[in-house]
Scaffold this active site. Structure first.
Site, PDB file in Angstrom:
ATOM      1  N   GLU A 164       5.651  -9.276   3.585  1.00 15.40           N
ATOM      2  CA  GLU A 164       6.364  -8.416   2.643  1.00 15.40           C
ATOM      3  C   GLU A 164       6.359  -6.969   3.138  1.00 15.40           C
ATOM      4  O   GLU A 164       5.331  -6.456   3.581  1.00 15.40           O
ATOM      5  CB  GLU A 164       5.673  -8.518   1.279  1.00 15.40           C
ATOM      6  CG  GLU A 164       6.313  -7.731   0.161  1.00 15.40           C
ATOM      7  CD  GLU A 164       5.581  -7.923  -1.163  1.00 15.40           C
ATOM      8  OE1 GLU A 164       6.135  -7.529  -2.200  1.00 15.40           O
ATOM      9  OE2 GLU A 164       4.454  -8.466  -1.151  1.00 15.40           O
ATOM     10  N   LYS A 199      13.138  -8.574  -4.948  1.00 17.12           N
ATOM     11  CA  LYS A 199      12.010  -9.190  -5.640  1.00 17.12           C
ATOM     12  C   LYS A 199      12.260  -9.213  -7.144  1.00 17.12           C
ATOM     13  O   LYS A 199      12.670  -8.207  -7.738  1.00 17.12           O
ATOM     14  CB  LYS A 199      10.737  -8.418  -5.322  1.00 17.12           C
ATOM     15  CG  LYS A 199       9.442  -9.135  -5.657  1.00 17.12           C
ATOM     16  CD  LYS A 199       8.251  -8.370  -5.082  1.00 17.12           C
ATOM     17  CE  LYS A 199       6.934  -9.091  -5.352  1.00 17.12           C
ATOM     18  NZ  LYS A 199       5.785  -8.354  -4.789  1.00 17.12           N
ATOM     19  N   CYS A 241       5.916 -13.085  -2.644  1.00 16.98           N
ATOM     20  CA  CYS A 241       4.538 -12.790  -3.063  1.00 16.98           C
ATOM     21  C   CYS A 241       4.246 -13.120  -4.527  1.00 16.98           C
ATOM     22  O   CYS A 241       4.067 -14.271  -4.896  1.00 16.98           O
ATOM     23  CB  CYS A 241       4.208 -11.335  -2.757  1.00 16.98           C
ATOM     24  SG  CYS A 241       2.432 -10.966  -2.787  1.00 16.98           S
ATOM     25  N   SER A 255     -31.123   4.306   4.667  1.00 10.55           N
ATOM     26  CA  SER A 255     -32.380   4.512   3.936  1.00 10.55           C
ATOM     27  C   SER A 255     -33.345   3.344   4.071  1.00 10.55           C
ATOM     28  O   SER A 255     -34.514   3.479   3.734  1.00 10.55           O
ATOM     29  CB  SER A 255     -32.072   4.737   2.456  1.00 10.55           C
ATOM     30  OG  SER A 255     -31.594   3.530   1.868  1.00 10.55           O
TER      31      SER A 255
END
Length: 532
Positions: A44, A113, A174, A356
């Site tokens: 896409e 779309k 999608c 750390s």
């Protein structure tokens, strides 16, 4: 038999990097053609990159996309192969997220779309309009420069499919796959046999299973060939797109690409028999009944055969076992691939991490170590692009390149333990041990003198010296002292990241990695950047 060879791909395209994106697209088409494919599907918005964000609102973004498409169509890239390209298109006063379907140097159809992703990490409604005229194809006037170059004035625009002489092909973009009534349901009843899903789907833990179940479900009860293409890599933002392009036929996975890879271009090829799709649908009585009273969807007729004649040397792609990574692998590979992609495009020479010895910073360090392992592995597998990037970032000379992940980490990764009088010997030892295992260049720094200098300055200004709660101080004093240490560590980290390469005669700078967890990020506890 109606044999059809299809190719779908993972592409590592970058937002607004039109030259690189076009290069990757051309390479994917070239590989698809070399494999004998007659359909090539890309991700896409592959021409612009998916993560352009508000740059989608700029006319230049759309103009450059058309220029790239013109380049593809004026060459021989689409000769003999149906190509689906993702790009933004302006029609009238609306901007659409589109798949442009091209064949033999012509645009066959532009498919906007229908349903936009607009939750979680997605904001498509901010940049695009959803196509709502679902019952028609309209005539779209091509931009003048494109029209003159292609000798094509207009093209069908809207929701529909392409009817070839021997099969029907349609796009499903999608998010549309995951809607309550996905387009492929009606398209299948209208005779569409091949579905092309161009996607921009980011990595999320265990999301791949949800995605693949949707592909299988789409064809298990309706039949059909479902092609899926996705971005893979960092698109310039916070998200990692995890590829896994694939081909599913009648509910069976027959081809699957990688989910985590450092490759810029990956092609997934499958050969299918469309007669198997027709036979599958013919055996389902309910499909026949519903097809007889279907909602008619408009189509574009193309007098062209996609299928190849039967050849004894041709073999069909067989169902395969779906490849899933373990959760631990996903946690390591996804961020590791994202870090490498970001690093190689940033111009930096490596990473610096305040380590750390605790769980959060140790996890980040382990992910960078995994990244180094992935780089060395890809180089050993012959990836020349990864090799070139690693040589440049690691400043190798005289034909040398990374062959050991720990040696590579020593060149591109600094870890710094910034201890104070409150730090335990155990955390100091754990940080050193992890740094040795990864191979990072490790430093052990005490910040007590800097903290003392700040407190002395404060005492000079106010006449008071704060102390921790355990020493009789208040909550306000306790919080203030903790914040002083956090801020000092931040400033020290950025100073080291900018100057340590200079100390070691290396060009460039290092990127500072943070290691706050989600809770700390939401509460604003993370100290990373500041403005003056």
């Amino acid at each position: 038999m109606r044999l059809l060879k299809v190719a779908t791909c993972n592409l590592n395209n970058w937002a607004l990097d039109f030259d690189c994106n076009l290069k990757n697209i051309k390479e994917s088409i070239g590989r698809a053609k070399e494999a004998g494919a007659v359909i090539r599907l890309g991700p896409e918005l592959e021409i612009t990159g998916y993560g352009c964000e508000d740059h989608f609102l700029e006319l230049d973004t759309v103009t450059h996309a058309w220029e790239c498409l013109k380049d593809l169509l004026l060459g021989d890239w689409t000769d003999g192969i149906l190509c689906s390209f993702g790009m933004p298109v302006i029609k009238g006063s609306e901007r659409y997220n589109c798949q442009v379907l091209c064949l033999n140097r012509k645009i066959i159809m532009i498919r906007p779309k229908l349903w936009l992703a607009n939750d979680g990490n997605y904001r498509e409604l901010r940049w695009f309009t959803a196509w709502k005229q679902k019952d028609q194809l309209e005539d779209f006037q091509l931009p003048n420069e494109i029209s003159v170059a292609l000798k094509q004035k207009s093209v069908p625009f809207g929701y529909g499919f392409i009817q070839f002489l021997d099969t029907a092909v349609a796009a499903e973009i999608c998010e549309e796959l995951f809607t309550p009534i996905p387009p492929h349901a009606d398209l299948a009843l209208n005779g569409v046999e091949v579905f092309m899903n161009a996607s921009g789907s980011h990595h999320q833990l265990r999301k791949l299973d949800y995605r693949i179940r949707a592909f299988i479900s789409a064809t298990h009860s309706r039949g059909g060939v479902y092609m899926y293409s996705n971005h893979q890599g960092c698109d310039g933002g916070r998200l990692y797109f995890d590829g896994c392009s694939c081909v599913v036929v009648n509910g069976d996975m027959i081809a699957q690409g990688s989910q985590f890879s450092l490759k810029d271009v990956e092609i997934v090829v499958a050969q299918v028999d469309l007669d198997a799709v027709a036979g599958f649908r013919g055996s389902i009585s309910s499909f026949q009944e519903q097809a007889s009273c279907k909602t008619k969807i408009p189509s574009v007729a193309v007098p062209y055969n996609l299928c190849q004649p039967f050849n004894l040397k041709m073999s069909l792609s067989s169902p395969l076992k779906i490849n899933y990574h373990s959760p631990e692998e996903e946690i390591a590979f996804g961020p590791g691939c994202w870090l490498w992609d970001y690093l190689r495009r940033s111009g930096a020479s490596g990473f610096l991490l305040p380590l750390s010895g605790g769980a959060d910073s140790s996890s980040v360090a382990a992910i960078v170590g995994c990244m180094c392992q992935l780089v060395v592995k890809e180089i050993s597998n012959g990836d020349e692009q990864v090799k070139a990037d690693a040589i440049r970032i690691g400043h190798y000379a005289n034909g040398e390149f990374p062959t050991d992940s720990r040696e590579f980490a020593k060149r591109i990764f600094y870890t710094v333990f910034m201890g104070s009088e409150n730090s335990s010997q155990e955390t100091r030892m754990l940080a050193k041990k992890l740094a040795d295992e990864i191979g990072s260049w490790h430093l052990d720094v005490s910040i007590d003198t800097v903290v003392s200098a700040f407190l002395s300055l404060f005492q000079t200004l106010t006449g008071k010296r704060p102390c921790y709660k355990v020493d009789g101080g208040s909550n306000v004093e306790n919080l203030g002292l903790q914040n002083i240490q956090a801020r000092i560590r931040m400033v020290l980290a950025f100073m080291l990241a900018s100057l340590l390469p200079w100390v070691h005669n290396k060009p460039g700078f290092y990127l500072v990695l943070g290691s706050s967890n989600v809770d700390e990020g939401l509460r604003g506890y993370l100290t990373k950047v500041f403005d003056l």
